[in-house]
Design a protein around this motif. Sequence first.
Motif, short mmCIF file in Angstrom:
data_model
loop_
_atom_site.label_atom_id
_atom_site.label_comp_id
_atom_site.label_asym_id
_atom_site.label_seq_id
_atom_site.Cartn_x
_atom_site.Cartn_y
_atom_site.Cartn_z
N ARG A 1 0.84 -1.21 0.00
CA ARG A 1 0.00 0.00 0.00
C ARG A 1 0.87 1.26 0.00
O ARG A 1 0.97 1.97 1.02
N GLU B 1 -9.13 2.46 -5.51
CA GLU B 1 -9.41 2.13 -4.12
C GLU B 1 -8.23 2.52 -3.23
O GLU B 1 -8.40 3.04 -2.12
N LEU B 2 -7.01 2.25 -3.74
CA LEU B 2 -5.82 2.64 -2.99
C LEU B 2 -5.77 4.16 -2.81
O LEU B 2 -5.38 4.67 -1.75
N LEU C 1 -8.64 -1.16 -8.56
CA LEU C 1 -7.76 -1.37 -7.40
C LEU C 1 -6.98 -0.08 -7.10
O LEU C 1 -6.88 0.34 -5.93
#
Lengths: 225, 303
Positions: free
Chosen positions: A161, A188-189, A185
């Motif tokens: 992350r 979302e990060l 993805l």
Amino acid sequence: MVRFESVWLRYPRKGGATAGPDVLRDLSFELTPGTFCWLLGEAGAGKSTVLRVMGLSLPPSTGTVTVLGASTSGMTRRTMPRYRRQIGVVSQDFGLLPDLSVFDNVALPLRLEGRPEAQVRADVTEILGWIGLAGKLVAAPAELSDSEQRRAMVARAVVNRPGLLLIDEPAGWLDPEQLNQTIGLVRELCRLGTTAVVATRDRALAESYPAPALRLSHGALAATP
Amino acid sequence: MKFPSFPRARGPAERGLTGVFGGWQTGIAATATGFLVGLLLLYWAGATALTGQWNEGAGSGLTVLVPRATETVPNGPETRLNAVWARLVVTPGVKGIEVLTADQDASLLRPWLGAGAKDIGMALPAVIAVRLDGGPFDAQGMAARLVEAAPGTIVEEHGAWSGQPGRLARDLRVYLNLLLAVLAVAAMVPVGAAAWRETMSAWPRVLLVSQLGATDGYAARSLAARIALFAGIGGLGGTICAIPVALGLAGLGTVLTARPLSIAPLALPPASWALLLLLPAALAAIGAGVAYVSVRWRLGRIA
């Protein structure tokens, strides 16, 4: 946070002297934490170079670059690894290590951070499962298709992350469904605080996923977010 | 969209970062070097022990001849031989005393008297072989004391004629030490060169792990550890192979000369074996050192 202030770059030649044309010309922009940003431009516009500068692989010739809150001019070889560990990169320059399994390749950033092995195992298997490589944990990179290798690289880039995520030309190696999944993805990060820059020359792709865009032309900025 | 969560797989292959680097070239070079230097060490140790024996045997002995050895001394009940023996035992610098047997006497006299030396019925003096400890020694003072104890006793010093072989043995030892040092250094060069080549071929990987956030020290240590492992294993293998070859050559020497060699290869001093065991460690250290320094140096130049 990423900030470029009057950044110029000429590729250094042997001996340290700079030569050749300007690859980046007077770039100034700022990306706040959690931003998802397209970096658009034709081939040779300087997109990959901007990513290299952001990824701390290349210092600017002049100007100030601030990455993850720190100026690159103030970073030393001693302090730079700490920042590099917070940057995820997916690019042709950052291939998988052929002697390591997919699992171990993806685990590298976590192991370099010194995370406990149990957490490494959990996080790596989780991300590989999500990205569709759950059955390839022990496979060598050579046993993977190009698309699978790229997805493994995405997994390696996001597994810890990172604070900054840099992706170079994803459209060339992912099919539409995988691309959609990867962009989802990344977004979302970003929602969790990661700043993401995705370089592409595919304007249609950028229009499919509306977000701020930096447009490069001959190393100079055509528009800012 | 939630951050994905999926069931966890079990038993993935896990290897350390050192697994990304090679090491075979250094291992092969270390095997060859371990073999050659191991062989060299064994023969050096044997030759050094041999020259030591020459030195000790030739330069540090003397012979005492006691005529009428079984007769008693004028002032007491003890024999002349025992009186001389008693003086020798307390003489500083004497390391060992041995009275030659009748057979040994006969053997010494055989060149002059032939096979019947033992049976001629002549009263021969007792012969005492005296070994000295190699330190300063007053032979004349001792001779005077022995003559006082048993008049007519003769002391024959070997030092006068044995000085030359003793010096020769010492010189030979110096040359052997120099030869070992030069050849050992020359033999280590291939290991260093292989480690350097290995570092060059691993360079893209070093750069990659560096870009992923490995510190220079960590990247250098990872490569150095890998190369040390291969160099150590290769060096150990080569050294172990050298032992039977040295024994085989010693056996061949025995066959060719038709008599046992002066020093058995396995009867080397413990220090020689310790030196042999240190060889793989030295090879590993050389490989690791070259890899570590070259990685640090090249990464440092990037900055």
